[in-house]
Design a protein around this motif. Structure first.
Motif, PDB file in Angstrom:
ATOM      1  N   ALA A  52     -73.492  -5.721 -46.651  1.00 50.54           N
ATOM      2  CA  ALA A  52     -73.602  -4.521 -47.495  1.00 50.54           C
ATOM      3  C   ALA A  52     -73.847  -3.260 -46.678  1.00 50.54           C
ATOM      4  O   ALA A  52     -73.708  -2.152 -47.203  1.00 50.54           O
ATOM      5  N   ASP A  53     -74.224  -3.410 -45.408  1.00 59.71           N
ATOM      6  CA  ASP A  53     -74.463  -2.239 -44.560  1.00 59.71           C
ATOM      7  C   ASP A  53     -73.196  -1.733 -43.884  1.00 59.71           C
ATOM      8  O   ASP A  53     -73.214  -0.685 -43.243  1.00 59.71           O
ATOM      9  N   TYR A  54     -72.106  -2.461 -44.013  1.00 62.18           N
ATOM     10  CA  TYR A  54     -70.875  -2.030 -43.355  1.00 62.18           C
ATOM     11  C   TYR A  54     -70.409  -0.687 -43.943  1.00 62.18           C
ATOM     12  O   TYR A  54     -70.370  -0.496 -45.149  1.00 62.18           O
ATOM     13  N   GLY A  55     -70.072   0.236 -43.053  1.00 61.87           N
ATOM     14  CA  GLY A  55     -69.613   1.557 -43.489  1.00 61.87           C
ATOM     15  C   GLY A  55     -70.713   2.596 -43.566  1.00 61.87           C
ATOM     16  O   GLY A  55     -70.438   3.781 -43.741  1.00 61.87           O
ATOM     17  N   ARG A  56     -71.960   2.154 -43.473  1.00 62.34           N
ATOM     18  CA  ARG A  56     -73.076   3.100 -43.540  1.00 62.34           C
ATOM     19  C   ARG A  56     -73.196   3.896 -42.242  1.00 62.34           C
ATOM     20  O   ARG A  56     -72.830   3.417 -41.177  1.00 62.34           O
ATOM     21  N   SER A  57     -73.761   5.105 -42.365  1.00 63.06           N
ATOM     22  CA  SER A  57     -74.200   5.827 -41.165  1.00 63.06           C
ATOM     23  C   SER A  57     -75.689   6.106 -41.341  1.00 63.06           C
ATOM     24  O   SER A  57     -76.241   5.902 -42.421  1.00 63.06           O
ATOM     25  N   ARG A  58     -76.315   6.557 -40.286  1.00 66.20           N
ATOM     26  CA  ARG A  58     -77.751   6.865 -40.357  1.00 66.20           C
ATOM     27  C   ARG A  58     -77.986   8.367 -40.187  1.00 66.20           C
ATOM     28  O   ARG A  58     -79.076   8.793 -39.840  1.00 66.20           O
ATOM     29  N   GLU A  59     -76.946   9.146 -40.452  1.00 64.48           N
ATOM     30  CA  GLU A  59     -77.066  10.581 -40.199  1.00 64.48           C
ATOM     31  C   GLU A  59     -78.130  11.255 -41.050  1.00 64.48           C
ATOM     32  O   GLU A  59     -78.653  12.311 -40.688  1.00 64.48           O
ATOM     33  N   GLY A  60     -78.480  10.662 -42.189  1.00 69.65           N
ATOM     34  CA  GLY A  60     -79.430  11.326 -43.078  1.00 69.65           C
ATOM     35  C   GLY A  60     -80.877  10.918 -42.893  1.00 69.65           C
ATOM     36  O   GLY A  60     -81.749  11.399 -43.618  1.00 69.65           O
ATOM     37  N   GLU A  61     -81.145  10.049 -41.944  1.00 73.55           N
ATOM     38  CA  GLU A  61     -82.523   9.577 -41.778  1.00 73.55           C
ATOM     39  C   GLU A  61     -83.465  10.735 -41.469  1.00 73.55           C
ATOM     40  O   GLU A  61     -83.204  11.558 -40.590  1.00 73.55           O
ATOM     41  N   GLY A  62     -84.561  10.794 -42.224  1.00 71.15           N
ATOM     42  CA  GLY A  62     -85.543  11.858 -42.042  1.00 71.15           C
ATOM     43  C   GLY A  62     -85.189  13.153 -42.752  1.00 71.15           C
ATOM     44  O   GLY A  62     -85.910  14.147 -42.617  1.00 71.15           O
ATOM     45  N   LYS A  63     -84.088  13.154 -43.515  1.00 68.70           N
ATOM     46  CA  LYS A  63     -83.659  14.363 -44.206  1.00 68.70           C
ATOM     47  C   LYS A  63     -83.711  14.160 -45.722  1.00 68.70           C
ATOM     48  O   LYS A  63     -83.456  13.058 -46.212  1.00 68.70           O
ATOM     49  N   THR A  64     -84.009  15.232 -46.434  1.00 71.87           N
ATOM     50  CA  THR A  64     -84.102  15.181 -47.893  1.00 71.87           C
ATOM     51  C   THR A  64     -83.039  16.070 -48.522  1.00 71.87           C
ATOM     52  O   THR A  64     -82.859  17.216 -48.109  1.00 71.87           O
ATOM     53  N   VAL A  65     -82.355  15.505 -49.501  1.00 72.92           N
ATOM     54  CA  VAL A  65     -81.343  16.251 -50.245  1.00 72.92           C
ATOM     55  C   VAL A  65     -81.723  16.264 -51.716  1.00 72.92           C
ATOM     56  O   VAL A  65     -82.003  15.208 -52.299  1.00 72.92           O
ATOM     57  N   VAL A  66     -81.760  17.449 -52.293  1.00 77.13           N
ATOM     58  CA  VAL A  66     -81.981  17.606 -53.728  1.00 77.13           C
ATOM     59  C   VAL A  66     -80.614  17.838 -54.370  1.00 77.13           C
ATOM     60  O   VAL A  66     -79.829  18.662 -53.902  1.00 77.13           O
TER      61      VAL A  66
END
Length: 578
Positions: free
Chosen positions: A113-127
């Motif tokens: 299920a992790d295939y295709g994921r990136s970690r670019e958003g780690e530590g970031k918050t999006v509203v």
């Protein structure tokens, strides 16, 4: 997310081009971004165009391509994972069958299920502000855009590691509530509304506009009643809360069908006590001007009309509430991005108050993002609640669910009871959502029910059925104790399927970068087409030998995992039996 294939190639090309042309400074990342998929598969799997370097190197693109190809082949930089050829100014790469089946497929299976994921958003918050229906009005097809585009954008960000805050900024404030209060007092019946729900509230709203055309004084009465509501009139507040409760009860049904939950339901009314501070800040900064009694911010310097902050009677407007909401969200969530998903018709509104926020000196003004989408019409006629010209989502969903239920009864009579009901709802609602998300979000849609409910061709039901097909194969494989694995590619169908699987991360990245779920929708259709060709042309469980069967089960498992992830990213559920 970078694909494994392109990464291998870009690393090799970067090293080879620098060796061939020492004066050229280029990184693997730059090469990666230049790589293309050839329009004709006979040309190869990946192409590197050399035209952009021609002027710098003062060398013809075909000569650059030949030099790069020679360096790659002589150095063995690709470690046997591909063959290289030159066509004009392109270096074309054909990925080896051993790499695809023996290395890439096992990697896809291992990632699950992790295939295709990136970690670019780690530590970031999006509203993400989306859906946001107007209280006392029903969900109609015009609300589908903000709701499913917005939720898909949220799911995409979550998939890539972002902490997401989904906000349903309910339209629960404004002059329309003055209209509803007047309409209820003149023509309303509490028992009738309790029984009929939001439909009765809509009928009152439509009647108000019909009567106001004959008696314009009703509009003045509505403004007066809303002003009383803003200033805390107890009777008006009680009616407003009641209207809101009736509405939220029905909205909850629609959100459940769509599988959507929100982290915050703070609507416009939540910011009533927060607006005065922002109005005062505008005054202190000398940004407010009086214009015919109204308070405005002059934006002529930026080639925009003035931004209205207060009406002449002191009542607030949409920009006032949006500014107060943005300040609250910045202070509460410390967002890296605050995304607003609304109709393209509101683009000027957002440009205006985004500029006002900048002029106010808030440092996060450049983290505000407006994501517009096109309008929806019926037979070319724009939707309008005030005239009753709407297709209600609940009616549209009910029609789709009924049709799917009939098809399931015919094709899969073993499904019955609760399982059949849940599947029919998932596929019926999914058909509508997929139809909407199939086009680019900015395109206007002339909604056609027959097209939306067409269960042939490139549709949501086709995609969901393909996923169910992979599940059926995997159930049988498990029963026969055939485990998925990597292996040797024997034909074009297997090869094409793995290559398409390899592109999933790219589709996710493109959808995320452009706030465009249709990248994922189009990818789903490509994957379904490749899997179904493979399914029909390549015996899976009845393959000639055990290794081939295991390999093809591996391909099926990978396709199923990726389809499940992709369908989930565009708000579709994934029943395993249809």
């Amino acid at each position: 997310m970078k694909t494994r294939i392109k990464t291998v190639i870009s690393d090799a090309v970067a090293a080879s081009i620098v060796e061939a042309f020492p004066a050229l400074s280029v990184t693997a990342d730059e090469i990666y971004k230049s790589l293309e998929y050839p329009p004709d598969k006979s040309m190869g799997d990946i192409s590197f165009p050399c035209f952009k370097f021609s002027r710098t190197l003062r060398c013809a693109p075909n000569k650059i391509a030949a030099a790069v190809s020679e360096k790659i082949e002589s150095s063995g930089a690709l470690d046997g994972t591909s063959s290289v050829s030159v066509a004009g100014g392109y270096v074309n790469f054909t990925i080896s069958a051993d790499f695809l089946g023996g290395e890439l497929l096992p990697e896809i299976l291992a990632a699950g299920a992790d295939y295709g994921r990136s970690r670019e958003g780690e530590g970031k918050t999006v509203v993400i502000d989306y859906s946001s229906p107007n209280v006392a009005k029903p969900f109609h097809i015009g609300h589908l855009g903000t709701t499913v585009i917005g939720h898909s954008i949220k799911l995409l960000h979550q998939f890539c590691g972002y902490n997401c805050v989904g906000i349903n900024h309910l339209g629960d404030w404004g002059t329309q509530f003055g209209k509803m209060i007047v309409a209820y007092r003149l023509w309303g019946d509490r028992e009738k509304i309790e029984a009929g729900g939001i439909d009765e509230l809509v009928a009152l709203y439509v009647k108000f506009h019909e009567e106001a055309e004959r008696d314009p004084s009703l509009d003045a009465r509505a403004r007066e009643e809303f002003h009383k509501l803003e200033t805390g009139d107890a009777e008006n507040l009680e009616l407003w809360q009641w209207f809101k409760g009736v509405s939220l009860k029905e909205y909850g049904v629609t959100y459940r069908q769509l599988g959507i939950e929100f982290d915050s339901w703070n609507g416009e009314s939540f910011y009533t006590d927060k607006m005065p501070a922002e109005v005062e800040k505008l005054r202190e900064k000398g940004l407010l001007k009086l214009d015919d009694g109204a308070s405005i911010v002059d934006l002529s310097e930026y080639n925009m009309p003035p931004c209205l902050i207060l009406k002449s009677d002191g009542s607030t407007l949409y920009p006032t509430r949006d500014i107060a909401a943005a300040v609250y969200r910045a202070e509460t969530y410390h967002f890296d991005k605050c995304i607003y998903v609304t109709s393209a018709g509101q683009s000027l509104h957002f440009a205006q108050w985004f500029r006002v926020v900048e002029l106010m000196g808030y440092p996060w003004y450049d983290r505000l993002v407006h994501v517009p989408y096109g309008t929806v019409s019926i037979g070319g006629e724009k939707l309008a609640t005030r005239t009753g010209n709407v297709i209600l989502l609940k009616d549209l969903f009910a029609l789709a669910i009924e049709k799917v239920s009939d098809i399931i009864t015919e094709k899969n009579p073993s499904l019955s009871g609760e399982e059949k009901s849940e599947t029919a709802e998932a596929v019926g609602v999914g058909a509508i959502v997929f139809y909407y998300l199939s086009s680019g979000r900015i395109r206007d849609i002339n909604f056609n029910i027959d097209d939306a409910l067409n269960f042939e061709g490139n549709t949501g039901p086709y995609a969901m059925y393909t996923y169910a097909r992979t599940c059926s194969v995997m159930r049988k494989a498990e029963a026969e104790e055939i485990s998925p694995s990597g292996g040797s590619i024997e034909n074009d169908e297997e090869r094409s399927l793995i290559l398409t699987l390899s592109r999933f991360g790219e589709a996710v990245s493109a959808a995320l970068d452009e706030y465009e779920p249709s990248h994922v929708t189009r990818y789903i259709l490509d994957l379904c087409a490749d899997f179904n060709r493979f399914y029909h042309d390549c015996p899976i469980l009845t393959a000639d030998d055990e290794k081939t069967a295991s390999f093809r089960v591996g391909l099926t498992a990978a396709a199923g995992n990726v389809l499940k992830s992709a369908l989930s990213l565009i708000c579709l559920k994934t029943p395993e039996k249809i």
